[in-house]
Design a protein around this motif. Sequence first.
Motif, PDB file in Angstrom:
ATOM      1  N   VAL A 171     -28.450 -35.546  -3.116  1.00 20.10           N
ATOM      2  CA  VAL A 171     -27.860 -36.531  -2.204  1.00 20.10           C
ATOM      3  C   VAL A 171     -27.413 -37.790  -2.939  1.00 20.10           C
ATOM      4  N   ALA A 177     -32.380 -38.709   6.227  1.00 12.37           N
ATOM      5  CA  ALA A 177     -31.971 -37.433   6.814  1.00 12.37           C
ATOM      6  C   ALA A 177     -32.376 -36.281   5.914  1.00 12.37           C
ATOM      7  N   ALA A 178     -32.131 -36.459   4.602  1.00 10.74           N
ATOM      8  CA  ALA A 178     -32.482 -35.401   3.655  1.00 10.74           C
ATOM      9  C   ALA A 178     -33.977 -35.125   3.713  1.00 10.74           C
ATOM     10  N   SER A 232     -23.237 -38.942  -5.644  1.00  9.66           N
ATOM     11  CA  SER A 232     -22.352 -40.073  -5.335  1.00  9.66           C
ATOM     12  C   SER A 232     -22.396 -41.164  -6.391  1.00  9.66           C
ATOM     13  N   LEU A 285     -24.177 -46.719  -0.296  1.00  6.02           N
ATOM     14  CA  LEU A 285     -24.900 -45.485  -0.028  1.00  6.02           C
ATOM     15  C   LEU A 285     -25.960 -45.767   1.041  1.00  6.02           C
ATOM     16  N   GLU A 286     -25.796 -45.120   2.201  1.00  6.61           N
ATOM     17  CA  GLU A 286     -26.700 -45.490   3.281  1.00  6.61           C
ATOM     18  C   GLU A 286     -28.072 -44.855   3.110  1.00  6.61           C
ATOM     19  N   GLU A 310     -29.937 -44.043   5.401  1.00  5.43           N
ATOM     20  CA  GLU A 310     -30.113 -42.996   6.405  1.00  5.43           C
ATOM     21  C   GLU A 310     -29.898 -41.611   5.808  1.00  5.43           C
ATOM     22  N   LEU A 311     -29.003 -41.543   4.838  1.00  2.47           N
ATOM     23  CA  LEU A 311     -28.745 -40.253   4.193  1.00  2.47           C
ATOM     24  C   LEU A 311     -30.009 -39.716   3.554  1.00  2.47           C
ATOM     25  N   GLU A 312     -30.705 -40.613   2.857  1.00  4.72           N
ATOM     26  CA  GLU A 312     -31.948 -40.204   2.201  1.00  4.72           C
ATOM     27  C   GLU A 312     -32.982 -39.797   3.242  1.00  4.72           C
ATOM     28  N   THR A 318     -33.767 -34.768  -3.009  1.00  2.00           N
ATOM     29  CA  THR A 318     -32.980 -35.847  -2.408  1.00  2.00           C
ATOM     30  C   THR A 318     -32.188 -36.578  -3.479  1.00  2.00           C
TER      31      THR A 318
END
Lengths: 336, 276
Positions: free
Chosen positions: B189, B174-175, B193, B167-168, B170-172, B185
Amino acid sequence: MFKPFFSSRWIVLSCLFSSFAAYADVSLLNVSYDPTRELYQAYNPAFIAHWQKKTGETLKLQQSHGGSGKQARSVIDGLQADVVTLALAYDIDAIADKAGLLPKDWQSRFPYNSTPYTSTIVFLVRKGNPKQIKDWDDLIKPGVSVITPNPKTSGGARWNYLAAWGYAQLKTGSADKAREFVSKLFKNVPILDSGARGATTTFVQRGIGDVLIAWENEAFLALQEFGKDRFEIITPSRSILAEPPVAVVEKVAKAHNTLAVSQAYIEYLYSTEGQTIAAQNFYRPRAEIVAAKFANKFPKLELFTINQLFVDWRTAQKTHFDDQGVFDQIYLSTQK
Amino acid sequence: MLLRLKQHSVLPGFHLALGYTIFYLSLIVLIPLSMVFFKTSTMGWERFWTVVTEPRVMASYRITFGAALIAAMINAFFGLLVAWVLERYQFFGKRFIDALVDLPFALPTAVAGIALASIYSSNGWIGQYLEPLGIKVAFTPLGIIVALTFIGLPFVVRTVQPVLQDLERELEEAAASLGATRWQTFKCVIFPSIFPPLLTGFALAFARGLGEYGSVVFIAGNMPMISEITPLLIITKLEQYDYAGATAIAVVMLVVSFILLFLINLLQWWTGKRCR
């Protein structure tokens, strides 16, 4: 990663070779229960020497120890035991009944109900006996915490239960009173361990309970192991004669061609040397000469047998310990 | 469509592999399990029903399933926390703690049981402080939960960990930059997953708890109707040479566990689909 693999392979290989070596002469497997470990460790070399002197054959003796019922099931399921030496006749009965590996009257094959050595049920208490436990009646007093394993899972605990029952029945003369006595006793039992060793651990290591009901030989062993300064043995006025029987598993022995030596292995348990080794390992000997020699080691008490009060093991098991038997009823009624 | 039918694969040997899989599973799983049903079938329906519905047996189902469920839930929560800490933070001794997680796998369960019982009994390290508070752990149903929590921990950690690793971050980020709160988040997000592997870990821990015998018998006290687990009753039956009775109870355990695991798998599949 690879090193242990290779070394374990070597162990397997060397085991294979050692068993080949064993086949060069005669090999015998004695399937026994837990607390006889020390006894047979001492007896086997003595018998090997005796047999070599008599016949010139070199014997290889193998031992297997475990819970009595579990050992019997292994033999039923195909463990190649030439000789079984278990905690109660019921387990050997089961081998005869379920697998037919020995005749149903196996218990009449050797003297004294096929039990060369006996024991009895005694109490182990903490040093100084703080709760003043002298006899069975003290176990049902309120506030006394009693440790005994579960008779449904432990063969040894069935002797404990029957000893309590027998004491009460002989004292009061009535089975109903005996039942009441036993249910009162089990109300004082806070934990039912699944085996005798577990119960000893609970009592000795965890410090739970005021009294441990145990086989005399195991109580002696516990004393030897954990120290006389911490515990003492109390012998009640009356108890059961615990008879751990022995038998030749005839079908297996015949197939292995070891019938004669298996027979001799058991017979020698009755000899003076065999009896002395049993006595040294805290089992009460049958032979009077040996018993006299060890008289001060084993306190005198009144002993009753299972046949006297409970007909035989098959009957005792059925009425008391099978599902819906007296033991289950006692528990189902106390829970409500 | 055409492509899917043809099942192009880089590696050959689909038939061989499938055949081998079925053979292997039959040998290792199906044949032994079918013996359980076979042995049970030697008793009639009526006797089967009386054996598996006895009050003592019923009480043991409640304890076994209840304790396994609670332990699996505890593990799901704390296991997730452990996995999170191990994946997201750098600290001294991390490798060591990581290795520690697997210990309950490796330890003989009887050793675990004896160790737990001595720690939680009234004169043990932890037990002596709990006793004055009126909390008894060893030799009560609570002890069973403790034992099952102990042996079930690695399942959740080890199933969640790799997913967290993938789980990157970056996703967090970005959120967050899109204006999501921390809770949002996590909820929208991260959680979607990690939920499927969490569920798998939960199911594994639960299943392991149902069958556990070695560690529990040492800490449970084994009092009929109160702290007797079903596997102990199976042993009790065997001790009476009642093979059919023992397998009858085993069949009930097997069927109920299968249904529960199947439901959990179904739930996992369903949530997995919804995420995408």
